[in-house]
Design a protein around this motif. Structure first.
Motif, PDB file in Angstrom:
ATOM      1  N   THR A 186     -13.044   5.166 -24.766  1.00  0.00           N
ATOM      2  CA  THR A 186     -13.023   3.795 -24.251  1.00  0.00           C
ATOM      3  C   THR A 186     -11.856   2.992 -24.817  1.00  0.00           C
ATOM      4  OG1 THR A 186     -14.745   3.260 -25.869  1.00  0.00           O
ATOM      5  CG2 THR A 186     -15.450   3.615 -23.581  1.00  0.00           C
ATOM      6  N   LEU A 187     -11.306   3.416 -25.956  1.00  0.00           N
ATOM      7  CA  LEU A 187     -10.073   2.796 -26.449  1.00  0.00           C
ATOM      8  C   LEU A 187      -8.917   3.148 -25.511  1.00  0.00           C
ATOM      9  CD1 LEU A 187      -8.171   1.346 -28.378  1.00  0.00           C
ATOM     10  CD2 LEU A 187      -8.235   3.359 -29.862  1.00  0.00           C
ATOM     11  N   VAL A 188      -8.836   4.395 -25.125  1.00  0.00           N
ATOM     12  CA  VAL A 188      -7.786   4.827 -24.193  1.00  0.00           C
ATOM     13  C   VAL A 188      -7.919   4.059 -22.879  1.00  0.00           C
ATOM     14  CG1 VAL A 188      -6.769   6.782 -22.955  1.00  0.00           C
ATOM     15  CG2 VAL A 188      -7.709   7.111 -25.267  1.00  0.00           C
ATOM     16  N   PHE A 189      -9.145   3.919 -22.388  1.00  0.00           N
ATOM     17  CA  PHE A 189      -9.390   3.160 -21.152  1.00  0.00           C
ATOM     18  C   PHE A 189      -8.950   1.700 -21.319  1.00  0.00           C
ATOM     19  CE2 PHE A 189     -12.361   0.467 -18.682  1.00  0.00           C
ATOM     20  CZ  PHE A 189     -11.942   0.824 -17.404  1.00  0.00           C
ATOM     21  N   SER A 190      -9.344   1.077 -22.414  1.00  0.00           N
ATOM     22  CA  SER A 190      -8.980  -0.319 -22.659  1.00  0.00           C
ATOM     23  C   SER A 190      -7.470  -0.504 -22.739  1.00  0.00           C
ATOM     24  CB  SER A 190      -9.625  -0.822 -23.951  1.00  0.00           C
ATOM     25  OG  SER A 190     -11.030  -0.833 -23.827  1.00  0.00           O
ATOM     26  N   LEU A 191      -6.792   0.405 -23.410  1.00  0.00           N
ATOM     27  CA  LEU A 191      -5.336   0.324 -23.496  1.00  0.00           C
ATOM     28  C   LEU A 191      -4.691   0.496 -22.128  1.00  0.00           C
ATOM     29  CD1 LEU A 191      -4.643   2.349 -26.751  1.00  0.00           C
ATOM     30  CD2 LEU A 191      -4.368  -0.119 -26.422  1.00  0.00           C
ATOM     31  N   ALA A 192      -5.188   1.447 -21.353  1.00  0.00           N
ATOM     32  CA  ALA A 192      -4.633   1.679 -20.017  1.00  0.00           C
ATOM     33  C   ALA A 192      -4.775   0.436 -19.146  1.00  0.00           C
ATOM     34  CB  ALA A 192      -5.301   2.883 -19.361  1.00  0.00           C
ATOM     35  N   VAL A 193      -5.930  -0.199 -19.180  1.00  0.00           N
ATOM     36  CA  VAL A 193      -6.123  -1.440 -18.420  1.00  0.00           C
ATOM     37  C   VAL A 193      -5.146  -2.497 -18.922  1.00  0.00           C
ATOM     38  CG1 VAL A 193      -7.709  -3.347 -17.922  1.00  0.00           C
ATOM     39  CG2 VAL A 193      -8.537  -0.990 -17.815  1.00  0.00           C
ATOM     40  N   GLY A 194      -5.052  -2.661 -20.234  1.00  0.00           N
ATOM     41  CA  GLY A 194      -4.157  -3.661 -20.807  1.00  0.00           C
ATOM     42  C   GLY A 194      -2.701  -3.442 -20.435  1.00  0.00           C
ATOM     43  N   ILE A 195      -2.266  -2.209 -20.421  1.00  0.00           N
ATOM     44  CA  ILE A 195      -0.884  -1.890 -20.067  1.00  0.00           C
ATOM     45  C   ILE A 195      -0.570  -2.314 -18.633  1.00  0.00           C
ATOM     46  CG2 ILE A 195       0.636   0.098 -19.582  1.00  0.00           C
ATOM     47  CD1 ILE A 195      -0.538   1.379 -22.181  1.00  0.00           C
ATOM     48  N   THR A 196      -1.580  -2.304 -17.767  1.00  0.00           N
ATOM     49  CA  THR A 196      -1.360  -2.661 -16.354  1.00  0.00           C
ATOM     50  C   THR A 196      -1.384  -4.163 -16.084  1.00  0.00           C
ATOM     51  OG1 THR A 196      -3.689  -2.594 -15.638  1.00  0.00           O
ATOM     52  CG2 THR A 196      -2.472  -0.494 -15.640  1.00  0.00           C
ATOM     53  N   VAL A 197      -1.868  -4.951 -17.027  1.00  0.00           N
ATOM     54  CA  VAL A 197      -2.054  -6.394 -16.785  1.00  0.00           C
ATOM     55  C   VAL A 197      -0.791  -7.101 -16.304  1.00  0.00           C
ATOM     56  CG1 VAL A 197      -2.577  -8.620 -17.902  1.00  0.00           C
ATOM     57  CG2 VAL A 197      -4.118  -6.675 -18.197  1.00  0.00           C
ATOM     58  N   VAL A 202       0.843  -1.192   0.000  1.00  0.00           N
ATOM     59  CA  VAL A 202       0.000   0.000   0.000  1.00  0.00           C
ATOM     60  C   VAL A 202       0.881   1.245   0.000  1.00  0.00           C
ATOM     61  CG1 VAL A 202      -1.743   1.292   1.302  1.00  0.00           C
ATOM     62  CG2 VAL A 202      -1.916  -1.202   1.119  1.00  0.00           C
ATOM     63  N   GLY A 203       0.541   2.177  -0.888  1.00  0.00           N
ATOM     64  CA  GLY A 203       1.280   3.425  -1.008  1.00  0.00           C
ATOM     65  C   GLY A 203       2.325   3.422  -2.102  1.00  0.00           C
ATOM     66  N   GLU A 204       2.731   2.242  -2.551  1.00  0.00           N
ATOM     67  CA  GLU A 204       3.731   2.173  -3.619  1.00  0.00           C
ATOM     68  C   GLU A 204       3.099   2.487  -4.968  1.00  0.00           C
ATOM     69  OE1 GLU A 204       6.247  -1.241  -3.860  1.00  0.00           O
ATOM     70  OE2 GLU A 204       7.366  -0.616  -2.105  1.00  0.00           O
ATOM     71  N   GLU A 205       3.952   2.976  -5.876  1.00  0.00           N
ATOM     72  CA  GLU A 205       3.507   3.269  -7.235  1.00  0.00           C
ATOM     73  C   GLU A 205       4.318   2.443  -8.222  1.00  0.00           C
ATOM     74  OE1 GLU A 205       2.151   7.316  -8.783  1.00  0.00           O
ATOM     75  OE2 GLU A 205       4.146   7.131  -9.672  1.00  0.00           O
ATOM     76  N   ILE A 206       3.627   1.900  -9.194  1.00  0.00           N
ATOM     77  CA  ILE A 206       4.264   1.119 -10.259  1.00  0.00           C
ATOM     78  C   ILE A 206       4.202   1.942 -11.536  1.00  0.00           C
ATOM     79  CG2 ILE A 206       4.097  -0.965 -11.676  1.00  0.00           C
ATOM     80  CD1 ILE A 206       2.630  -2.269  -9.251  1.00  0.00           C
ATOM     81  N   LYS A 207       5.352   2.126 -12.188  1.00  0.00           N
ATOM     82  CA  LYS A 207       5.385   2.716 -13.532  1.00  0.00           C
ATOM     83  C   LYS A 207       5.460   1.533 -14.479  1.00  0.00           C
ATOM     84  CE  LYS A 207       6.873   7.174 -14.088  1.00  0.00           C
ATOM     85  NZ  LYS A 207       7.848   8.136 -14.564  1.00  0.00           N
ATOM     86  N   HIS A 208       4.398   1.293 -15.195  1.00  0.00           N
ATOM     87  CA  HIS A 208       4.312   0.123 -16.067  1.00  0.00           C
ATOM     88  C   HIS A 208       5.264   0.259 -17.252  1.00  0.00           C
ATOM     89  CE1 HIS A 208       0.988  -1.198 -13.640  1.00  0.00           C
ATOM     90  NE2 HIS A 208       0.500   0.020 -13.730  1.00  0.00           N
ATOM     91  N   SER A 209       5.878  -0.845 -17.613  1.00  0.00           N
ATOM     92  CA  SER A 209       6.893  -0.814 -18.670  1.00  0.00           C
ATOM     93  C   SER A 209       6.300  -0.815 -20.081  1.00  0.00           C
ATOM     94  CB  SER A 209       7.858  -1.996 -18.520  1.00  0.00           C
ATOM     95  OG  SER A 209       7.166  -3.214 -18.613  1.00  0.00           O
TER      96      SER A 209
END
Length: 153
Positions: A65-76, A15-22
């Motif tokens: 919703t494309l931007v949203f979908s991509l953002a979710v995908g990037i975090t997977v 909790v509190g940490e941040e991940i910068k997705h690659s």
């Protein structure tokens, strides 16, 4: 060679940490066109250059919703790679417009986590992800709860 790891276990989230997705993704005109067709969003601001140049942004606007979908995908690979289920998405905000050829990056903050009540082999993480463009401008944010596996004891 080591096998790649998809996702984190419940215990790995702090909790509190941040991940910068690659991962990242440049949005091409073909991406926006296919997504518009696939989702039946035929608004001319997304598909018609003549229309778009005469309106607010002066150019084609990428479907939100494309931007949203991509953002979710990037975090997977980091957030939901070990997920049992995505439980909830909330507070989705389109913060700034996204245009053709913008590149999307995402960072995620771990807001909270708790043990699951029903089964001891899993827990729920609560995160906020923020998508931003190549200029560092935040373009989208959302929160979600994910049911994630625990490490085997």
């Amino acid at each position: 060679m080591n096998q790649s790891v998809l996702g984190l276990y419940f215990e790995d989230f702090i909790v509190g940490e941040e991940i910068k997705h690659s991962l990242s993704k440049t949005i091409f005109e073909s991406d926006n066109n296919f997504f518009s067709l696939l989702t039946m969003n035929h608004h001319p601001v997304h598909t018609n250059v003549d229309y778009a140049v005469k309106h607010q942004h002066g150019k084609i606007l990428v479907v939100g919703t494309l931007v949203f979908s991509l953002a979710v995908g990037i975090t997977v690979p980091d957030i939901s790679g070990k997920a049992i289920a995505n439980l909830e998405y909330e507070d989705v905000k389109h913060l700034n417009p996204v245009f053709i050829n913008d590149t999307i990056y995402v960072r995620t903050k771990i807001l909270d986590k708790r043990e699951a009540k029903s089964k001891s082999d899993r827990g729920i993480i609560y995160v906020e992800s923020i998508a931003y463009n190549q200029n560092g401008l935040d373009v989208l944010s959302f929160k979600r709860k994910v049911l994630v596996k625990k490490k085997k004891s």
